[in-house]
Design a protein around this motif. Structure first.
Motif, mmCIF file in Angstrom:
data_model
loop_
_atom_site.group_PDB
_atom_site.id
_atom_site.type_symbol
_atom_site.label_atom_id
_atom_site.label_comp_id
_atom_site.label_asym_id
_atom_site.label_seq_id
_atom_site.Cartn_x
_atom_site.Cartn_y
_atom_site.Cartn_z
ATOM 1 N N ILE A 54 -16.771 11.115 -18.143
ATOM 2 C CA ILE A 54 -17.088 11.980 -17.007
ATOM 3 C C ILE A 54 -17.891 13.191 -17.476
ATOM 4 O O ILE A 54 -17.520 13.851 -18.446
ATOM 5 C CB ILE A 54 -15.797 12.493 -16.334
ATOM 6 C CG1 ILE A 54 -14.922 11.336 -15.866
ATOM 7 C CG2 ILE A 54 -16.121 13.433 -15.180
ATOM 8 C CD1 ILE A 54 -13.481 11.740 -15.681
ATOM 9 N N ASN A 55 -18.968 13.484 -16.790
ATOM 10 C CA ASN A 55 -19.662 14.766 -16.934
ATOM 11 C C ASN A 55 -19.292 15.639 -15.744
ATOM 12 O O ASN A 55 -19.305 15.175 -14.604
ATOM 13 C CB ASN A 55 -21.178 14.567 -16.964
ATOM 14 C CG ASN A 55 -21.666 13.966 -18.262
ATOM 15 O OD1 ASN A 55 -20.929 13.249 -18.933
ATOM 16 N ND2 ASN A 55 -22.904 14.243 -18.617
ATOM 17 N N TYR A 56 -19.003 16.903 -15.988
ATOM 18 C CA TYR A 56 -18.572 17.761 -14.889
ATOM 19 C C TYR A 56 -19.104 19.183 -15.057
ATOM 20 O O TYR A 56 -19.484 19.628 -16.152
ATOM 21 C CB TYR A 56 -17.041 17.792 -14.804
ATOM 22 C CG TYR A 56 -16.373 18.544 -15.943
ATOM 23 C CD1 TYR A 56 -16.144 19.918 -15.861
ATOM 24 C CD2 TYR A 56 -15.980 17.886 -17.095
ATOM 25 C CE1 TYR A 56 -15.544 20.599 -16.900
ATOM 26 C CE2 TYR A 56 -15.377 18.557 -18.141
ATOM 27 C CZ TYR A 56 -15.161 19.920 -18.034
ATOM 28 O OH TYR A 56 -14.580 20.606 -19.072
ATOM 29 N N SER A 57 -19.111 19.900 -13.957
ATOM 30 C CA SER A 57 -19.331 21.352 -13.949
ATOM 31 C C SER A 57 -18.116 21.987 -13.288
ATOM 32 O O SER A 57 -17.526 21.418 -12.371
ATOM 33 C CB SER A 57 -20.612 21.708 -13.192
ATOM 34 O OG SER A 57 -20.527 21.276 -11.845
ATOM 35 N N TYR A 75 -15.877 31.972 -14.955
ATOM 36 C CA TYR A 75 -16.612 31.276 -16.007
ATOM 37 C C TYR A 75 -17.219 30.006 -15.414
ATOM 38 O O TYR A 75 -16.520 29.231 -14.751
ATOM 39 C CB TYR A 75 -15.684 30.902 -17.164
ATOM 40 C CG TYR A 75 -15.139 32.091 -17.910
ATOM 41 C CD1 TYR A 75 -15.833 32.646 -18.976
ATOM 42 C CD2 TYR A 75 -13.915 32.669 -17.545
ATOM 43 C CE1 TYR A 75 -15.334 33.744 -19.667
ATOM 44 C CE2 TYR A 75 -13.412 33.765 -18.219
ATOM 45 C CZ TYR A 75 -14.126 34.301 -19.285
ATOM 46 O OH TYR A 75 -13.628 35.384 -19.960
ATOM 47 N N ASN A 76 -18.496 29.807 -15.653
ATOM 48 C CA ASN A 76 -19.154 28.562 -15.275
ATOM 49 C C ASN A 76 -19.190 27.658 -16.508
ATOM 50 O O ASN A 76 -19.834 27.992 -17.509
ATOM 51 C CB ASN A 76 -20.559 28.831 -14.750
ATOM 52 C CG ASN A 76 -20.538 29.543 -13.417
ATOM 53 O OD1 ASN A 76 -19.826 29.120 -12.500
ATOM 54 N ND2 ASN A 76 -21.278 30.630 -13.290
ATOM 55 N N TYR A 94 -18.995 27.412 -22.286
ATOM 56 C CA TYR A 94 -19.531 28.387 -21.346
ATOM 57 C C TYR A 94 -20.408 29.361 -22.142
ATOM 58 O O TYR A 94 -20.292 29.467 -23.370
ATOM 59 C CB TYR A 94 -18.414 29.128 -20.599
ATOM 60 C CG TYR A 94 -17.619 30.109 -21.434
ATOM 61 C CD1 TYR A 94 -18.037 31.428 -21.578
ATOM 62 C CD2 TYR A 94 -16.447 29.722 -22.067
ATOM 63 C CE1 TYR A 94 -17.305 32.338 -22.332
ATOM 64 C CE2 TYR A 94 -15.708 30.618 -22.822
ATOM 65 C CZ TYR A 94 -16.142 31.921 -22.952
ATOM 66 O OH TYR A 94 -15.431 32.811 -23.712
ATOM 67 N N SER A 95 -21.287 30.035 -21.448
ATOM 68 C CA SER A 95 -22.214 30.963 -22.101
ATOM 69 C C SER A 95 -21.934 32.388 -21.635
ATOM 70 O O SER A 95 -21.651 32.636 -20.462
ATOM 71 C CB SER A 95 -23.659 30.589 -21.778
ATOM 72 O OG SER A 95 -23.953 29.288 -22.251
#
Length: 494
Positions: A54-57, A75-76, A94-95
């Motif tokens: 799974i790829n997620y945001s 946090y994104n 996260y950045s």
């Protein structure tokens, strides 16, 4: 006439029989329906021995050292998850300020590897940490948790089921975990977790699964999460999904891997007598300094870090100083956990809790929160909170010795409710965490918090010779007993 009555009776009996038969059939069918197994067959079984990739945001919100109570830091996060019937792995990042922070998790039924954000080595974990991941994995996929319920043969919770959902309940790591399975589609609608939080008590988290699609396996595209009884919320969105044959090795297993002991931390305290009235109690395990003031007929305490256990430890030390004087007042410099965490112990002690308009609702929430999973004294023996409001200034006196509490709020550049403690006789000021002067090297220009305290002292026209800080005592390599002229020098550095 008699024949007609007999026929009517037979018709009524026949109809009643078939109605009863139909109702009984529906009842028996409902009793035989294994909703958990049907859910497993749709959301787990099609995977067979493969792994869901799974790829997620994620929009993740948390309480940190924010300006106001219930302010959230967001946090994104971008990440990937590999999840199977008995395994779960995750990497994400996260950045912040043009720097990436990465973390990783690798979980099986009997092992957990964890690397925290900004770390470059595996963190020590307990078995409780491992069990917690069993349900935390449901943030991204309920697959592992559904399979766990099935393997544990968890029974339906008849007390909580309704027409819409079949509910299955079990306890994991002292947390009460429930699955809500739709009776029509046999898909997992939500997971609830009732767990203990040392500050907020019994906290409910809810994982809501939305936008199911079917591509060999039923999977929700969206997971919305409610935390701390709905005070915070997160959102997870799936951007890509595939099926792999095996899970990758994300983290290297240390040699001779073992879980660390999960024994409860015992408070370690050290009492220092400053003079006839003032004591400083160091809590070494939290790296805090507590202020204790003795008056003629009563005691005053400021700061109680993290939880009720520390509050009890502080009260025990106060009673060693003077067993017969009541703790009349408890205050905290601001609402963050290192200062307010043990407040419930002082409510039970029937101390007057000193508050201001910016933290009163937050105090009430903490004091009134149920603590049934890990009961403290206030849960076992409830008592009503006694309060005393601080506006701009509050004087505490026994007619001979006195101290003053000042509200400085946003001048602290830290929180809206910030307050400091001043002792005119000693020309001493006690505050929580605003000064950051290194023990070594040349002093640097004061930061905004440090300068804010200095300006507040000047604005209040306080004659201060020494400033004592509550936190940190040992960590971070900073001074916590600071001559005022040294504070002033850092403000005047160009």
């Amino acid at each position: 006439m008699k024949i007609t009555k007999v026929l009517k009776f037979n018709v009524i009996w026949s109809r009643s029989f078939w109605v009863l038969f139909l109702l009984l059939s529906i009842y028996l069918k409902a009793q035989k329906t294994d909703y958990l197994m049907k859910c497993w067959s749709r959301q787990v079984s099609p995977l067979e021995n493969n792994i869901l990739n799974i790829n997620y945001s994620e929009s993740y919100n948390t309480l940190e050292h924010d300006l106001k109570p219930w302010d959230q830091t967001n946090y994104n996060i971008q990440g990937k998850v590999w999840i199977g019937k008995e395994s779960y792995s995750k990497i994400d990042k996260y950045s912040k300020e043009n720097k990436d922070y990465n973390s990783g998790i690798q979980l099986s039924k009997d092992k957990l590897l964890f690397m925290n954000y900004g770390e470059n080595k595996i963190s020590p974990v307990t078995k409780e940490d491992m069990y917690e991941q069993f349900y935390l994995s449901a943030r991204y996929s309920p697959l592992f948790l559904i399979n766990y319920f099935k393997e544990q043969k968890v029974k339906i919770d008849k007390e909580n089921e309704n027409k819409e959902f079949a509910v299955y309940k079990t306890t994991i790591n002292k947390s009460i975990v429930k699955l809500f399975i739709g009776k029509k589609d046999y898909l997992l609608s939500k997971v609830t977790v009732l767990a203990d939080d040392e500050l907020f008590g019994d906290v409910l988290s809810v994982f809501n699964y939305k936008d199911y699609f079917n591509d060999k396996i039923y999977y929700p595209k969206n997971v919305s999460i409610e935390k701390i009884n709905g005070k915070l919320s997160d959102e997870v969105n799936i951007s890509k999904l595939s099926i792999d044959t095996k899970i990758p090795t994300l983290l290297p297993t240390p040699e001779n891997f073992t879980f660390k002991e999960s024994n409860k931390v015992k408070p370690e305290t050290k009492l220092e007598k400053y003079n006839e009235n003032i004591y400083f109690l160091e809590l070494k395990h939290t790296d805090d300094r507590v202020l204790i003031v003795e008056f003629k007929d009563f005691m005053f305490v400021a700061e109680a870090p993290v939880n009720s256990d520390n509050g009890e430890a502080i009260i025990n030390e106060v009673k060693k100083i003077t067993p017969n004087k009541p703790i009349k007042y408890f205050a905290f410099g601001h609402f963050h956990p290192h200062y307010i965490g043990g407040i419930r112990s002082f409510v039970h002690e029937e101390a007057n809790i000193i508050y201001n308009q910016y933290n009163k609702d937050y105090i009430d929430y903490i004091v009134n929160a149920p603590h049934t999973i890990n009961p403290d004294r206030l849960q076992i023996e409830p008592k009503k909170i006694k309060t005393l409001e601080l506006k701009d200034k509050l004087k505490i006196s026994d007619g001979n010795y006195e101290m003053e509490i000042y509200y400085i709020g946003k001048k602290s550049d830290h929180t809206v409710d910030y307050q400091v403690y001043y002792f005119p006789k000693e020309k001493l000021l006690f505050q929580d965490d605003l000064i950051w002067i290194s023990k070594n090297g040349q002093p640097e220009k004061a930061g905004t918090r440090q300068e804010g305290l200095y300006r507040a002292i000047k604005d209040l026209n306080l004659d201060v010779k020494t400033v004592v800080q509550s936190w940190p005592v040992s960590d971070y390599g900073v001074k916590t007993v600071i001559p005022f002229d040294e504070l002033e020098k850092t403000v005047n550095i160009n």
